[in-house]
Each structure stands twice: as C-alpha cells, then as structure tokens.
Design a protein around this motif. Structure first.
Motif, PDB file in Angstrom:
ATOM      1  N   LEU A  46      12.537  39.961  42.276  1.00  0.00           N
ATOM      2  CA  LEU A  46      13.531  39.381  41.379  1.00  0.00           C
ATOM      3  C   LEU A  46      14.955  39.690  41.836  1.00  0.00           C
ATOM      4  CD1 LEU A  46      11.908  39.982  37.872  1.00  0.00           C
ATOM      5  CD2 LEU A  46      11.873  37.921  39.269  1.00  0.00           C
ATOM      6  N   ASN A  47      15.120  40.774  42.603  1.00  0.00           N
ATOM      7  CA  ASN A  47      16.441  41.095  43.144  1.00  0.00           C
ATOM      8  C   ASN A  47      16.858  40.138  44.264  1.00  0.00           C
ATOM      9  OD1 ASN A  47      16.699  43.287  41.429  1.00  0.00           O
ATOM     10  ND2 ASN A  47      15.916  44.757  42.927  1.00  0.00           N
ATOM     11  N   TYR A  48      15.890  39.400  44.798  1.00  0.00           N
ATOM     12  CA  TYR A  48      16.162  38.514  45.934  1.00  0.00           C
ATOM     13  C   TYR A  48      15.909  37.043  45.587  1.00  0.00           C
ATOM     14  CZ  TYR A  48      15.913  42.948  48.423  1.00  0.00           C
ATOM     15  OH  TYR A  48      16.139  44.246  48.828  1.00  0.00           O
ATOM     16  N   SER A  49      15.762  36.754  44.299  1.00  0.00           N
ATOM     17  CA  SER A  49      15.446  35.387  43.878  1.00  0.00           C
ATOM     18  C   SER A  49      16.597  34.793  43.081  1.00  0.00           C
ATOM     19  CB  SER A  49      14.180  35.369  43.012  1.00  0.00           C
ATOM     20  OG  SER A  49      13.075  35.885  43.713  1.00  0.00           O
ATOM     21  N   ASN A  50      16.839  33.501  43.292  1.00  0.00           N
ATOM     22  CA  ASN A  50      17.800  32.796  42.446  1.00  0.00           C
ATOM     23  C   ASN A  50      17.048  31.906  41.469  1.00  0.00           C
ATOM     24  OD1 ASN A  50      17.130  30.387  43.852  1.00  0.00           O
ATOM     25  ND2 ASN A  50      18.665  30.845  45.416  1.00  0.00           N
ATOM     26  N   ILE A  51      17.774  31.197  40.634  1.00  0.00           N
ATOM     27  CA  ILE A  51      17.135  30.428  39.568  1.00  0.00           C
ATOM     28  C   ILE A  51      16.233  29.329  40.119  1.00  0.00           C
ATOM     29  CG2 ILE A  51      19.099  28.850  39.340  1.00  0.00           C
ATOM     30  CD1 ILE A  51      16.837  30.195  36.502  1.00  0.00           C
ATOM     31  N   SER A  52      16.609  28.726  41.246  1.00  0.00           N
ATOM     32  CA  SER A  52      15.771  27.658  41.820  1.00  0.00           C
ATOM     33  C   SER A  52      14.441  28.216  42.320  1.00  0.00           C
ATOM     34  CB  SER A  52      16.514  26.941  42.949  1.00  0.00           C
ATOM     35  OG  SER A  52      16.779  27.823  44.019  1.00  0.00           O
ATOM     36  N   ASP A  53      14.462  29.438  42.884  1.00  0.00           N
ATOM     37  CA  ASP A  53      13.215  30.063  43.328  1.00  0.00           C
ATOM     38  C   ASP A  53      12.285  30.303  42.144  1.00  0.00           C
ATOM     39  OD1 ASP A  53      13.971  30.258  46.041  1.00  0.00           O
ATOM     40  OD2 ASP A  53      15.128  32.049  45.618  1.00  0.00           O
ATOM     41  N   VAL A  54      12.857  30.760  41.029  1.00  0.00           N
ATOM     42  CA  VAL A  54      12.062  31.046  39.836  1.00  0.00           C
ATOM     43  C   VAL A  54      11.460  29.762  39.267  1.00  0.00           C
ATOM     44  CG1 VAL A  54      12.174  31.862  37.445  1.00  0.00           C
ATOM     45  CG2 VAL A  54      13.354  33.129  39.248  1.00  0.00           C
ATOM     46  N   LEU A  55      12.272  28.704  39.198  1.00  0.00           N
ATOM     47  CA  LEU A  55      11.810  27.452  38.599  1.00  0.00           C
ATOM     48  C   LEU A  55      10.787  26.726  39.475  1.00  0.00           C
ATOM     49  CD1 LEU A  55      15.157  26.029  37.158  1.00  0.00           C
ATOM     50  CD2 LEU A  55      13.304  27.144  35.902  1.00  0.00           C
ATOM     51  N   LEU A  56      10.915  26.887  40.796  1.00  0.00           N
ATOM     52  CA  LEU A  56      10.037  26.141  41.705  1.00  0.00           C
ATOM     53  C   LEU A  56       8.831  26.943  42.188  1.00  0.00           C
ATOM     54  CD1 LEU A  56      12.713  24.316  43.911  1.00  0.00           C
ATOM     55  CD2 LEU A  56      11.345  23.349  42.052  1.00  0.00           C
ATOM     56  N   SER A  57       8.808  28.241  41.911  1.00  0.00           N
ATOM     57  CA  SER A  57       7.714  29.076  42.428  1.00  0.00           C
ATOM     58  C   SER A  57       6.326  28.621  41.985  1.00  0.00           C
ATOM     59  CB  SER A  57       7.936  30.546  42.064  1.00  0.00           C
ATOM     60  OG  SER A  57       7.925  30.731  40.660  1.00  0.00           O
ATOM     61  N   PRO A  58       6.116  28.213  40.703  1.00  0.00           N
ATOM     62  CA  PRO A  58       4.757  27.760  40.352  1.00  0.00           C
ATOM     63  C   PRO A  58       4.363  26.477  41.051  1.00  0.00           C
ATOM     64  CG  PRO A  58       6.287  27.384  38.534  1.00  0.00           C
ATOM     65  CD  PRO A  58       7.010  28.218  39.542  1.00  0.00           C
TER      66      PRO A  58
END
Length: 206
Positions: free
Chosen positions: A41-53
């Motif tokens: 989570l320290n290396y993720s931005n919002i797009s990574d979180v939204l697109l990860s699934p």
C-alpha cells in the motif's frame, strides 16, 4: 415500474460487487507482498487499487472465463429458478416455496447466489495471494528463482533479473544471486522491463 426496480437492483449489485472486488484486490496484493517484506500500500496509487481486481481476474484466460461464467450464472439462474419455484427439485435444493411470488423467490435466490459467489471470490483472492507469496518466498530462500527477465535502462545498460511484481509506478525484482528484493520507480532511468526474454518465465509475476 418493475423493470425500473430490477435495473436499480442490478446497478446496486454491480456497484457493491465492484467495491467488494476492490477490497479483495487489496487483500490479495497485501497477502502476496507481505510475505516478501513489502507493505504494498506504500507503493500503490489509486489506479493500482481500483484496477488490481481486474488485473487479477484477466491474468489468464481460464480465470477470465470462470469469472464470466460466474457472472452469467449469478444474473440469470435466479430468474430461471424463480419461474420454476413450484418444482420439487427447486424447492428441495434452493429453499424456495410455491407460496412465494416470483419476485420474492428471485430476490431470495439472488441473495443466496451472491453470498456463495462472495465466498468463492474471497477464497480465490486470499488463496492466490497467500499461496503466490509463499511460493515466491520459498523459491527466493532456496535459490530457485530463474532470471529470465531483462531490465533496460535509458543509459543503454541492461540487467538480467527476475520480476517478482510490478504496478503502474514501481518494479519489484531480484538481481542474480541476490536474495534482497529491489524496488525501483518505473521512471527512475528505466527504459523498459521486458518479462520473459526467453519466452519461458521462471519467476512468478503478480
């Protein structure tokens, strides 16, 4: 009016379903990278979180097909079964009765299928996250990682590496004969990171 209510129900299910998938994607990434000593989570931005699934589901043809079939079943099977609520096999296996209206039977079946689907997705995302992280950590510990990937810097220098994971901003990799995972910003002098230069990946890629 009924069609409007049905559309609203579907929109609500889709919105909640995507939010649930985002949470599962975060869990998957967290379980995977925690076993490698990284708080992702320290290396993720919002797009990574939204697109990860979405990235996880579309990672392979088989997982994509399974997810598509699951969506089709969850959407269509309750409607099919609710019309046949008078059948003994439907009542016995799915817990509906003929006394229920078709709409009530469909809602009950929807809840049941959504609950089972949620459990299945939870098992898939947590299982692949824990299992993938464990396998990679064991390979690193036992020096079983294969270095089949190529990192090219803007200076023209290249390194043979094993890509352990990546997102939109960072690359996580190992250099040959090293057990310490390296984390490099993708724009930090890196021209490109080519996965599997020999067309046969030995490293797990998240």
């Amino acid at each position: 009016m009924k069609n409007q209510d049905s559309l609203q129900d579907y929109y609500g299910i889709l919105s909640f379903g995507y939010l649930y998938l985002v949470v599962l994607g975060i869990l998957n990434e967290t379980f995977y990278y925690n076993q490698l000593g990284i708080n992702i989570l320290n290396y993720s931005n919002i797009s990574d979180v939204l697109l990860s699934p979405i990235a996880k589901i579309t990672k392979s043809v088989s997982s994509t097909l399974i997810f598509i079939v699951l969506v089709i079943v969850v959407i269509n099977l309750p409607a099919y079964l609710s019309k046949r609520r008078g059948k003994s096999w439907v009542q016995k296996n799915f817990g509906v009765t003929e006394k229920l209206t078709q709409a009530d039977a469909r809602r009950q079946l929807n809840r049941g299928f959504l609950f089972l689907s949620a459990l299945g997705l939870l098992g898939f995302f947590t299982g692949t996250g824990l299992g993938g992280g464990y396998r990679i950590s064991e390979k690193i510990e036992n020096n079983e990682i294969k270095y089949n990937d190529l990192l090219t810097y803007s200076s023209g220098k290249t390194d043979t590496i094993a890509i352990i994971g990546k997102n939109s901003a960072f690359l996580f990799y190992l250099k040959n004969a090293e057990k310490q995972l390296k984390i490099t910003p993708m724009n930090n002098g890196i021209l490109q990171a080519i996965t599997d230069v020999r067309k046969k990946t030995g490293a797990e890629i998240q």
